[in-house]
Design a protein around this motif. Structure first.
Motif, short mmCIF file in Angstrom:
data_model
loop_
_atom_site.label_atom_id
_atom_site.label_comp_id
_atom_site.label_asym_id
_atom_site.label_seq_id
_atom_site.Cartn_x
_atom_site.Cartn_y
_atom_site.Cartn_z
N ARG A 89 63.58 -27.24 -46.38
CA ARG A 89 62.19 -27.71 -46.35
C ARG A 89 61.25 -26.56 -45.98
NH1 ARG A 89 61.19 -32.86 -42.84
NH2 ARG A 89 59.20 -32.79 -43.97
N GLU A 90 61.69 -25.69 -45.09
CA GLU A 90 60.88 -24.52 -44.76
C GLU A 90 60.71 -23.61 -45.97
OE1 GLU A 90 62.46 -22.57 -41.36
OE2 GLU A 90 61.93 -24.19 -39.97
N LEU A 91 61.78 -23.45 -46.75
CA LEU A 91 61.69 -22.65 -47.98
C LEU A 91 60.72 -23.30 -48.97
CD1 LEU A 91 65.48 -21.77 -48.45
CD2 LEU A 91 63.64 -20.16 -47.87
N LEU A 92 60.78 -24.63 -49.07
CA LEU A 92 59.87 -25.36 -49.97
C LEU A 92 58.42 -25.19 -49.50
CD1 LEU A 92 59.25 -27.36 -52.26
CD2 LEU A 92 59.78 -29.23 -50.67
N PHE A 93 58.21 -25.30 -48.19
CA PHE A 93 56.85 -25.14 -47.65
C PHE A 93 56.34 -23.72 -47.90
CE2 PHE A 93 54.10 -23.88 -44.05
CZ PHE A 93 53.03 -24.71 -44.33
N ALA A 94 57.18 -22.74 -47.70
CA ALA A 94 56.78 -21.36 -47.94
C ALA A 94 56.41 -21.14 -49.40
CB ALA A 94 57.91 -20.41 -47.54
N LEU A 95 57.19 -21.74 -50.31
CA LEU A 95 56.90 -21.63 -51.75
C LEU A 95 55.55 -22.26 -52.07
CD1 LEU A 95 57.86 -20.92 -54.65
CD2 LEU A 95 58.92 -23.20 -54.72
N MET A 96 55.29 -23.46 -51.54
CA MET A 96 54.02 -24.13 -51.79
C MET A 96 52.86 -23.34 -51.18
SD MET A 96 54.72 -28.23 -51.50
CE MET A 96 55.44 -28.22 -49.86
N SER A 97 53.09 -22.78 -50.00
CA SER A 97 52.04 -22.03 -49.32
C SER A 97 51.64 -20.79 -50.13
CB SER A 97 52.50 -21.63 -47.92
OG SER A 97 51.49 -20.96 -47.22
N ARG A 98 52.65 -20.11 -50.69
CA ARG A 98 52.36 -18.90 -51.49
C ARG A 98 51.59 -19.23 -52.76
NH1 ARG A 98 57.70 -17.43 -50.14
NH2 ARG A 98 58.43 -18.12 -52.19
N ASN A 99 51.84 -20.41 -53.31
CA ASN A 99 51.24 -20.75 -54.60
C ASN A 99 50.04 -21.68 -54.49
OD1 ASN A 99 53.16 -19.67 -56.88
ND2 ASN A 99 54.51 -20.44 -55.28
#
Length: 630
Positions: A596-606
């Motif tokens: 979930r942290e990886l998913l959040f980081a991906l959404m945050s970058r984009n």
């Protein structure tokens, strides 16, 4: 007297225009349900015999279901639960959470329930265009069996064209929606009446006892039957979701004046046709029309389903915009397609994701009958959630006694539970599809919200308190730049990262420094006189709070013009906006699950740039990056 008369006439004309608009936008979905409902109820897998008694019973259940689910629940009760004139699952969630009191667990539970309802709405936004357009184009098979190989390609072509045109907005096409849907409902009524005249025995369906007898006779088979009957009620949520666009009265007038009579007459007309000719079950809707009018009927039905699809797609855009501003989704690019209507928006990311989902649905299921199993579960769960949230509004928002709140919502809760259980039997047949879509959207929303909470917590832990820091700064003799610096922050109690970077690397302080916080409230609109709050802190520093509702368009330069009314003069042409852009670094351990942290980081970058989202001038923005571990 004359001015009063003119005012009354203008008001009547306005109500008439809004009622016509409501017909086009609100009732497109439920208005196209007759295309496939009767065919699915009497399909072989439901096991309902195609005889006179059962036909009358089915039509009676549909009629009284419309009276109960739509007329009593939505038109009479749910439309009263408006959030400053706005409706929809997000507005109701905000209203219920606020009414539920200060108990964190209860508020958070209601928020999660509302988010689930919103997530399931996206599943409905994928299935509605697919099943509606496909069922209309399948009418070509009634015109001639030779058209069967072309049904799927034509449907795909129409859907691609529909989504491709979204970027241009619906203002021009929207003017045609009302009159076309009036023609559609008029056709439903007229050709229904023609069949009823030939078989008036179908009027026995108006007796509610026939509905009760039919349901009682089904026994345990009841759930299978109701799983198909629920197709007649899909689209009821639109009455509440679009309340803010048209108001309660036009929606109620449209339902009682045209939509309900037309639907009732058409379902009875299909029942009368089946009583005379059981072979018409292959496609009872299009069999209502004489051969000469079959092709025009298919064209009209296709246009009506495109309108129904447009309403759901527009609803997905509005839902996304509200979710972004409530902190449930990352920032996305939003195009406003009308200079007059703020509600007319286009979100490219949502549009193309929906199109991919719709095309996969059409190709994967192949026919409206195969898709019927997937249709209903998302709608019924959303209906159940709406009733549940309404209970909290009636009990805690309107302060009615518990017995009254249960009495107002208990019947609907029971009926919604029956419909949810009935549709759950179709999970294997395709009902899993909208549930999987809803689960994915729910996961994304919950992850984004929790990730933002963790991010703010970590920032608060690492950054020093604001007031002691700027008090010491105000006494320092460092060089002052003759400009205004605006530091946008999520937490106004701590020192902005951008301010510390500016001091560390540039060793400069501005003459005017604004610690700016933007707050999105759980109401749809914020009045202009409540838009901004200014609080002096120490010399050269002010705290500014800008308030928006979840349907407002955030425009910071426009809002900051009001600072002068609060004694703070700002020359926006001599202003620099300092933004902190957090680069999220996922770490294993506390917080969320690592994936979930990886998913959040991906959404945050984009996610969309803060500068673009708040309409900041590009030549005045300075972004400073900060790596934050969560």
């Amino acid at each position: 007297m004359r001015s009063f008369s003119n005012s009354s006439q203008t008001q009547r004309e306005s109500i008439a225009a809004l009622t016509l608009g409501a017909l086009g936008v609100v009732y497109g979905d439920i208005g196209t349900s007759p295309l496939y409902t009767m065919k699915e109820i009497f399909s072989p897998h439901t096991g309902v015999p195609l005889d006179v008694e059962h036909i009358i019973g089915v039509v009676s259940v549909i009629f009284w279901g419309l009276m109960t689910v739509v007329t009593l629940k939505y038109v009479t009760l749910i439309l009263r639960a408006d959030n400053r004139g706005e409706g929809g699952i997000m507005a109701l969630t905000a209203l219920a959470s606020k009414a539920a009191g200060s108990t964190y667990l209860r508020r958070m539970s209601l928020l999660l329930i509302g988010v689930l309802g919103a997530a399931l709405f996206y599943g409905d936004s994928v299935i509605t265009p697919a099943i509606s357009v496909l069922s209309a184009v399948e009418g070509l098979e009634v015109v001639s069996p030779h058209f069967k190989p072309y049904v799927l390609p034509i449907s795909i072509g129409i859907l691609i064209a529909l989504f491709a045109m979204q970027r241009y907005g619906t203002s021009v096409v929207g003017k045609l929606f009302g009159p076309i849907i009036v023609l559609w409902f008029s056709s439903l009524a007229i050709f229904g009446i023609l069949q009823i005249q030939q078989q008036p025995a179908i009027l026995a369906a108006l007796n509610p006892i026939r509905a009760v007898q039919f349901l009682w006779q089904q026994g345990a088979h009841l759930f299978i039957v109701m799983g198909a009957v629920v197709l007649a009620f899909t689209g009821a949520e639109a009455l509440y979701a679009d309340m803010g666009h048209f108001g309660k009265r036009p929606i109620r007038l449209a339902w009682t004046g045209l939509v309900l009579p037309a639907l009732a007459l058409n379902y009875m007309g299909q029942g009368a046709l089946l009583m005379r000719d059981a072979n018409a079950i292959a496609n009872p809707f299009f069999q209502l029309f004489p051969d000469l009018l079959l092709l025009p009927a298919v064209i009209l039905a296709t246009i009506a389903t495109v309108i129904a699809s447009q309403a759901v797609i527009s609803g997905a855009y509005s839902m996304t915009k509200q979710a972004i501003q409530l902190g449930l989704l990352p920032r996305m690019l939003v195009h406003f397609t009308s200079a007059k209507e703020i509600g007319q928006i286009y979100i490219p990311t949502v549009n193309w994701i929906l199109l991919i989902g719709v095309l996969l649905t059409v190709i994967g299921f192949g026919s409206s009958s195969a898709m019927a199993g997937a249709y209903g579960i998302a709608v019924t769960v959303t209906m159940f959630i709406t009733t549940l949230l309404t209970f909290f509004v009636v009990r805690h928002g309107w302060n009615y006694p518990l017995t009254v709140a249960l009495g107002a919502t208990g019947l609907f809760m029971t009926l919604d539970t029956l419909l949810v259980i009935s549709c759950s039997f179709k999970i294997i047949e395709g009902g899993w599809f909208p549930l999987v879509l809803g689960a994915l959207i729910f996961t994304i929303m919950a992850t984004w919200r929790r990730g933002r909470e963790l991010l703010i917590q970590h920032i608060q832990q690492d950054d020093p308190e604001l007031l002691p820091f700027i008090t010491a700064l105000s006494e320092d003799n460092m060089h002052r730049a003759a400009r205004t610096a605006i530091y946008a922050v999520a937490n106004p109690a701590t020192v902005p990262q951008a301010l510390m970077h500016n001091l560390k690397h540039n060793q400069v302080l501005h003459e005017r420094n604004l610690i700016l916080t933007v707050v999105f409230h759980d109401v749809p609109w914020i009045a202009e006189n409540e838009r901004i709050q200014v609080e002096p802190l120490v010399p050269c520093f002010w705290k500014v709070k800008v308030n928006y509702g979840f349907k407002d368009e955030p425009n910071l330069p426009r809002a900051l013009e009001q600072c002068e009314q609060h004694g703070l003069q700002i020359n926006l042409f001599e202003t620099s906006y300092f933004l902190s852009r957090e680069i999220v670094v996922p770490t294993k351990g506390t917080g969320m699950a690592h994936w979930r942290e990886l998913l959040f980081a991906l959404m945050s970058r984009n996610s969309r740039s803060v500068a673009d989202f708040f309409h900041l001038p590009n030549n005045s923005v300075i972004e400073l990056g900060t790596r934050v571990q969560i």
